[in-house]
Scaffold this motif. Structure first.
Motif, PDB file in Angstrom:
ATOM      1  N   GLU A 108      -2.640  -2.258   0.444  1.00 47.90           N
ATOM      2  CA  GLU A 108      -3.090  -2.299   1.723  1.00 47.90           C
ATOM      3  C   GLU A 108      -1.833  -1.975   2.832  1.00 47.90           C
ATOM      4  OE1 GLU A 108      -7.026  -5.116   1.791  1.00 47.90           O
ATOM      5  OE2 GLU A 108      -5.188  -5.994   1.998  1.00 47.90           O
ATOM      6  N   PHE A 165       0.949  -0.628   2.267  1.00 46.45           N
ATOM      7  CA  PHE A 165       1.175   1.190   2.051  1.00 46.45           C
ATOM      8  C   PHE A 165       0.268   2.019   3.001  1.00 46.45           C
ATOM      9  CE2 PHE A 165       0.941   5.022  -0.114  1.00 46.45           C
ATOM     10  CZ  PHE A 165       2.359   5.847  -0.298  1.00 46.45           C
ATOM     11  N   TYR A 166      -1.073   1.830   3.073  1.00 49.74           N
ATOM     12  CA  TYR A 166      -1.906   2.459   3.931  1.00 49.74           C
ATOM     13  C   TYR A 166      -2.218   1.870   5.029  1.00 49.74           C
ATOM     14  CZ  TYR A 166      -2.636   5.432  -0.200  1.00 49.74           C
ATOM     15  OH  TYR A 166      -2.348   6.330  -1.151  1.00 49.74           O
ATOM     16  N   SER A 167      -1.638   0.969   5.557  1.00 51.04           N
ATOM     17  CA  SER A 167      -1.812   0.350   6.954  1.00 51.04           C
ATOM     18  C   SER A 167      -1.579   1.399   7.973  1.00 51.04           C
ATOM     19  CB  SER A 167      -0.977  -1.048   7.184  1.00 51.04           C
ATOM     20  OG  SER A 167       0.359  -0.603   7.068  1.00 51.04           O
ATOM     21  N   ASN A 168      -2.269   0.926   9.201  1.00 54.43           N
ATOM     22  CA  ASN A 168      -2.302   2.129  10.164  1.00 54.43           C
ATOM     23  C   ASN A 168      -0.861   2.184  10.727  1.00 54.43           C
ATOM     24  OD1 ASN A 168      -4.952   3.009  10.531  1.00 54.43           O
ATOM     25  ND2 ASN A 168      -5.432   0.946  11.018  1.00 54.43           N
ATOM     26  N   ASP A 169      -0.430   3.223  11.168  1.00 53.08           N
ATOM     27  CA  ASP A 169       0.848   3.648  11.903  1.00 53.08           C
ATOM     28  C   ASP A 169       1.035   2.852  13.104  1.00 53.08           C
ATOM     29  OD1 ASP A 169       1.640   5.094   9.728  1.00 53.08           O
ATOM     30  OD2 ASP A 169       0.702   6.953  10.559  1.00 53.08           O
TER      31      ASP A 169
END
Lengths: 298, 279
Positions: A151, A153-157
């Motif tokens: 999660e 790793f793929y969290s919002n920028d």
């Protein structure tokens, strides 16, 4: 061509059943309505309308063998994805026990996600209630941590702020400073030494003991890579207060009122500034705001 | 973000994580890359993470095509607008040359089997897919491209051949076709039809792209594993396909037991020779 009417939906539901039946295609076709499996009966029971009669395999092949290719592919693909996402859990369990875990997990949580990379979303919760692995007490927490890393790793920028702007903050404005953290920053509490999970040998040997109180760890993404390190109660409190948009001044008050080893306000101030420096260096901050100019600083 | 301008696309390669550094560091002489959409749309409520950042960098130097595996255009479930929303966001970011997926279903009743499952070629299926493709094209505001899949089974109640089905689908929806030459070969062996007849039955004006890949030999059938070089029979079929659909952009797919980038370049070089009519 011969016509045997079966609606597309009935065909798909039948194929889904036969491909995903945990017993495999041959056994599913041999015993399409078993009574012995009380748990998850829908996974073992043939839908009312059978499509078996409309399937064709050319040449010397049997339809069940061809369906077996799909069934093997289904399990192998999900297994491969979960092995990659739960690398430490797999090492601890070894190949066979991990495969058994995945078979049982898919009975309870067949994939309902768009992306195969999301299939492991419920694995930690499943392990918590999974009788067969109860003896490995930390396993569900390890699985939760490995999923949390995905999660993160793929969290919002978020936009990272430029440390150079710190020089632009007037001395009198520091008290009103508010911080926002990068959306990837997460505090993870555990009674287990999760930092040691990564030292588990390839043969799955480990020896961990739980602590009486949870310890805090921070996970975050820096330059596209997930990092984690130990944290403590004060840092956890500060992150929580800053995320609630408290000012630096209020955060200092909050840690003065909390239990901690350092006593003087100077010590607490120094401690906060140390955390602050680390957060800047570790690229955890996304935004700074100061009240005097009512402006955001990035 | 600066992006390389479109030009004539010839032979491309499937972009795989193992080759990110090589592509970024050395900028190999490859006409274009195809990226699997699902590897960059991230997880629910998340972003595309580091892979998307890398794809954005690669897009600055190469034309990119997005190739999906989860649209499940043939499923009898409702269209998944959550997926389309995420795909739309990715399209907006990457600005691909075109977007493709497969003529298949991947799940039903809310469950996803993560496989490209075959459909019966009936009027019912044709109507169902036509309706859904039109909706997808409308939502994404672009023409889609659909690929023929490898199949290990066929259906007794099919009313038309696969190539007639694909032609009708292209005609009714205006969509383009991605001709996977290896899939035609694999299905022709598995189902017992003439691969060349398949090619001859396709609508020339709708062939947007081709795929080449390797397969493995199973018991009494071929399996579409993408883990080996393109075999001689498939090269032969590709020559025929290029004769029929000259200059169609072609992609080398290699998804398992992925070799060094240089090995993929060798395959691309051979494909280029055929693509140019030199071999």
């Amino acid at each position: 061509m011969k016509k045997s009417a079966i609606a597309l939906r009935d065909l798909q539901q039948w194929m889904k059943w036969v491909i995903t039946d945990p017993r495999g295609v041959d056994e599913a076709l041999r015993s399409p309505n078993p009574t012995a499996n009380a748990k998850y009966p829908e996974r073992y029971t043939e839908p009312e309308i059978s499509a078996c009669g409309v399937l064709l395999a050319a040449g010397n092949s049997k339809v069940e063998d061809r369906l077996g290719i799909y069934a093997e592919g289904y399990f192998a693909r999900i297994l491969e994805s979960l092995e990659a996402d739960f690398e430490r859990v797999r090492i601890i369990l070894g190949e066979f026990r991990f495969q058994k875990l995945v078979v049982d997990y898919l009975k309870a949580f067949p994939s309902r996600t768009i992306n195969i990379g999301e299939v492991g979303k419920y694995l930690a919760g499943f392990i918590t209630d999974y009788e067969e692995l109860k003896e490995i007490k930390f396993l569900s927490e390890l699985a939760a941590l490995e999923w949390k890393m995905i999660e993160v790793f793929y969290s919002n920028d978020s936009k990272l702020f430029d440390p150079a702007i710190l020089n632009q903050i007037p001395d009198e404005a520091w008290e009103t400073l508010r911080l926002d953290f990068d959306s990837s920053v997460v505090v993870f509490d555990s009674i287990w030494p999760i930092d040691l999970f990564w030292e588990i040998a390839e043969d799955g040997n480990y020896e961990f003991s739980q602590s009486s109180t949870p310890r805090s760890f921070i996970l975050w993404r820096k330059d596209g890579i997930v990092h984690f390190r130990k944290s403590n109660a004060i840092e956890k409190l500060l992150i929580s207060r800053f995320r609630e948009q408290d000012t630096l001044s209020n955060c200092l008050d909050a840690i003065s009122n909390s239990e901690s080893e350092s006593s003087s306000s100077e010590d607490k101030g120094a401690l906060v500034m140390e955390f602050f420096s680390n957060w800047v260096a570790e690229k955890m901050l996304s935004e700074l705001k100061i009240q005097s100019s009512i402006k955001n600083i990035r | 973000m600066g992006r390389v301008m479109s030009r004539e696309l010839s032979i491309g390669l499937g972009l795989r994580a193992q080759h990110y550094s090589h592509v970024l560091d050395t900028r190999p002489d490859i006409s274009w890359f195809e990226a699997i959409s699902e590897n960059y749309i991230g997880i629910e409520n998340g972003s595309g993470g580091r892979p998307l950042k890398i794809l954005e960098k690669i897009r600055e130097n190469y034309p990119v095509v997005l190739h999906g595996v989860s649209l499940s255009i043939g499923s009898t479930d409702e269209l998944n607008f959550e997926y389309l929303k995420r795909l739309s966001r990715l399209i907006e970011t990457i600005q691909p040359e075109w977007v493709s997926d497969h003529v298949c279903w991947t799940g039903v009743s809310g469950e996803n089997l993560h496989d490209l499952l075959p459909l019966p070629y009936t009027e019912e299926t044709l109507k169902h897919l036509t309706d859904r493709i039109l909706k997808v094209q409308d939502y994404l505001k672009r023409k889609m491209t659909f690929e023929n899949v490898s199949a290990y089974i066929s259906f007794d109640h099919s009313e038309m051949t696969e190539w007639d089905f694909l032609s009708a689908l292209a005609q009714r929806t205006g969509c383009d076709l991605l001709l996977d030459v290896n899939n035609v070969y694999v299905s022709s062996i598995n189902q017992g039809f003439e691969a060349e007849t398949f090619l001859l039955g396709l609508p020339k004006d709708h062939i947007k792209q081709m795929h080449l890949a390797g397969h493995s030999i199973g018991e009494n059938c071929l399996i579409d594993t993408h883990d080996a070089p393109v075999c001689e029979d498939v090269w032969r079929l590709y020559r025929k396909a290029i004769d029929l659909f000259p200059k169609t952009p072609t992609l080398i797919e290699w998804d398992d037991k992925i070799p060094e980038f240089s090995r993929l370049e060798e395959e691309a070089h051979l494909a280029k020779q055929i693509w140019m009519g030199l071999k």
